[in-house]
Scaffold this motif. Structure first.
Motif, PDB file in Angstrom:
ATOM      1  N   LEU A  56      42.803  36.731  17.501  1.00  0.00           N
ATOM      2  CA  LEU A  56      43.695  36.565  18.776  1.00  0.00           C
ATOM      3  C   LEU A  56      44.589  35.357  18.665  1.00  0.00           C
ATOM      4  N   SER A  57      43.953  34.167  18.421  1.00  0.00           N
ATOM      5  CA  SER A  57      44.716  32.910  18.282  1.00  0.00           C
ATOM      6  C   SER A  57      45.896  32.849  17.464  1.00  0.00           C
ATOM      7  N   ASP A  58      45.429  33.670  16.100  1.00  0.00           N
ATOM      8  CA  ASP A  58      46.548  33.579  15.213  1.00  0.00           C
ATOM      9  C   ASP A  58      47.512  34.719  15.213  1.00  0.00           C
ATOM     10  N   GLY A  59      47.549  35.600  16.278  1.00  0.00           N
ATOM     11  CA  GLY A  59      48.384  36.599  16.241  1.00  0.00           C
ATOM     12  C   GLY A  59      48.227  37.938  16.315  1.00  0.00           C
ATOM     13  N   ALA A  60      47.022  38.311  16.566  1.00  0.00           N
ATOM     14  CA  ALA A  60      46.388  39.778  16.685  1.00  0.00           C
ATOM     15  C   ALA A  60      46.619  40.228  18.008  1.00  0.00           C
ATOM     16  N   PRO A  61      47.226  41.400  18.117  1.00  0.00           N
ATOM     17  CA  PRO A  61      47.418  41.861  19.666  1.00  0.00           C
ATOM     18  C   PRO A  61      46.334  42.404  20.418  1.00  0.00           C
ATOM     19  N   SER A  62      45.234  42.684  19.715  1.00  0.00           N
ATOM     20  CA  SER A  62      44.100  42.954  20.358  1.00  0.00           C
ATOM     21  C   SER A  62      43.088  43.092  19.135  1.00  0.00           C
TER      22      SER A  62
ATOM     23  N   THR B  34      33.947  47.230  22.880  1.00  0.00           N
ATOM     24  CA  THR B  34      34.475  46.264  23.705  1.00  0.00           C
ATOM     25  C   THR B  34      35.721  45.474  23.232  1.00  0.00           C
ATOM     26  N   HIS B  35      36.654  45.771  24.163  1.00  0.00           N
ATOM     27  CA  HIS B  35      38.179  45.292  23.718  1.00  0.00           C
ATOM     28  C   HIS B  35      38.320  43.915  24.280  1.00  0.00           C
ATOM     29  N   VAL B  36      39.089  42.955  23.607  1.00  0.00           N
ATOM     30  CA  VAL B  36      39.343  41.768  23.884  1.00  0.00           C
ATOM     31  C   VAL B  36      40.896  41.497  23.895  1.00  0.00           C
ATOM     32  N   ALA B  37      41.561  41.000  24.951  1.00  0.00           N
ATOM     33  CA  ALA B  37      42.919  40.756  24.817  1.00  0.00           C
ATOM     34  C   ALA B  37      43.203  39.257  24.682  1.00  0.00           C
ATOM     35  N   PRO B  38      44.447  38.953  23.927  1.00  0.00           N
ATOM     36  CA  PRO B  38      44.901  37.386  23.768  1.00  0.00           C
ATOM     37  C   PRO B  38      44.771  36.752  24.845  1.00  0.00           C
ATOM     38  N   SER B  39      44.861  37.369  26.088  1.00  0.00           N
ATOM     39  CA  SER B  39      45.008  36.493  27.414  1.00  0.00           C
ATOM     40  C   SER B  39      43.629  35.698  27.719  1.00  0.00           C
ATOM     41  N   ALA B  40      42.431  36.568  27.024  1.00  0.00           N
ATOM     42  CA  ALA B  40      41.017  35.953  27.212  1.00  0.00           C
ATOM     43  C   ALA B  40      40.877  34.730  26.403  1.00  0.00           C
ATOM     44  N   VAL B  41      41.563  34.705  25.481  1.00  0.00           N
ATOM     45  CA  VAL B  41      41.314  33.202  24.407  1.00  0.00           C
ATOM     46  C   VAL B  41      42.419  32.326  24.758  1.00  0.00           C
ATOM     47  N   THR B  42      41.953  31.394  25.219  1.00  0.00           N
ATOM     48  CA  THR B  42      42.859  30.263  25.683  1.00  0.00           C
ATOM     49  C   THR B  42      42.507  28.959  24.995  1.00  0.00           C
ATOM     50  N   ALA B  43      43.140  27.695  25.298  1.00  0.00           N
ATOM     51  CA  ALA B  43      42.997  26.902  24.659  1.00  0.00           C
ATOM     52  C   ALA B  43      41.592  26.083  25.382  1.00  0.00           C
ATOM     53  N   ASP B  44      41.523  26.323  26.515  1.00  0.00           N
ATOM     54  CA  ASP B  44      40.220  26.093  27.403  1.00  0.00           C
ATOM     55  C   ASP B  44      38.876  26.717  26.981  1.00  0.00           C
ATOM     56  N   SER B  45      38.951  27.446  25.862  1.00  0.00           N
ATOM     57  CA  SER B  45      37.718  28.429  25.823  1.00  0.00           C
ATOM     58  C   SER B  45      36.794  27.665  24.960  1.00  0.00           C
TER      59      SER B  45
END
Length: 284
Positions: free
Chosen positions: A238-244, A265-276
């Motif tokens: 997700l950090s590298d550009g995958a949409p989901s 289990t679906h993970v959106a890019p909005s879940a993976v941020t710099a403060d993860s």
């Protein structure tokens, strides 16, 4: 939208349903890249040869295979030589123009070899040398785009092309990381098929959607072992550009199609941020 399907290598994972779905998606005009590991097949072959598989734990708590010279030879024989060929044959039987590739072919997957690895041994931090593992850094998307544009379905597995003192040598790399890197490079949805329906919370309830950093931290907390590696791979994808990204059950009816329709289990890019808080660990 391109889909990357990672078929798990656990003993309980039957790829038949996933391959049927891949054939259906391709027939509908979707571009699909299949990736796979094969740790069970490697371990079975080692056992048949009278060799003992060796797994080590890093100081970060990640357990991975230690791939010495003899194990690497078995690894090269089993993954591209046996598992990949069988998957390609099954897809071609289903009418898919599948092409089998290891990461070494055409330099598809490449990065530096990490021959020394930090491990925990009886609670002490030590350095083990002689590992044939690598850190995946580059995906040749031109090769994948060329195959997909010509109607072929790539089936990709480790080893990758590892740089070692100026020479290129086959080295082991984490298969979940391979799927993540390809998905990120192609901006593709990635589906990790495994032997469970997805990630479960501490109460045993399936986590269906992960859309915020707080929800992501919950996933990191409850995921361990093989699931922990998939969670780290999802963050990379997700950090590298995958949409989901999806973790789903390979044993479900139409496992890939049901995952794309909302199962698992679906993970959106909005879940993976710099403060993860996900740890950075070299995949071995």
């Amino acid at each position: 939208m391109t889909v990357v399907v990672k078929v798990g290598g656990a003993r309980a994972v039957d790829p038949a349903g996933a391959l049927e779905d891949v054939a259906e998606l391709v027939a509908d005009g979707r571009d699909v890249v299949v990736t796979h590991g094969g740790s069970t097949a490697v371990d079975d072959t080692l056992d048949a040869l009278g060799m003992t598989p060796e797994y080590v734990e890093t100081p970060d708590g990640v357990v991975g295979r230690f791939t010495d010279t003899e194990t690497m030879e078995v690894f090269e024989m089993v993954l591209p030589g046996l598992v990949n060929t069988e998957l390609v044959a099954s897809l071609r039987s289903a009418g898919v123009d599948a092409v089998g590739l290891s990461g070494v072919d055409g330099g598809l997957l490449s990065g530096p070899r990490t021959s020394a690895v930090r491990v925990l041994d009886d609670g002490k931090r030590k350095i083990r040398r002689g590992d044939h593992a690598g850190r995946l850094e580059s995906v040749d998307t031109d090769l994948l785009d060329l195959l997909l544009a010509d109607g072929y379905t790539p089936v990709v597995c480790p080893p990758m092309a590892g740089a070692d003192d100026g020479d290129v040598t086959p080295v082991n790399t984490d298969a979940d990381g391979v799927a993540a890197a390809i998905a990120g490079a192609l901006s593709a949805t990635v589906v990790f098929l495994t032997d469970v329906p997805g990630v479960f919370d501490s109460e045993g309830t399936l986590i269906e959607r992960v859309e915020t950093p707080a929800e992501w931290r919950t996933v990191e907390t409850v995921a361990d072992g093989g699931m922990g590696r998939k969670v780290m791979a999802i963050e990379d994808a997700l950090s590298d550009g995958a949409p989901s990204a999806v973790i789903a059950d390979a044993g479900a009816d139409q496992p890939v199609c049901s995952a794309l329709d909302g199962g698992g289990t679906h993970v959106a890019p909005s879940a993976v941020t710099a403060d993860s808080d996900a740890p950075e660990v070299d995949a071995t």
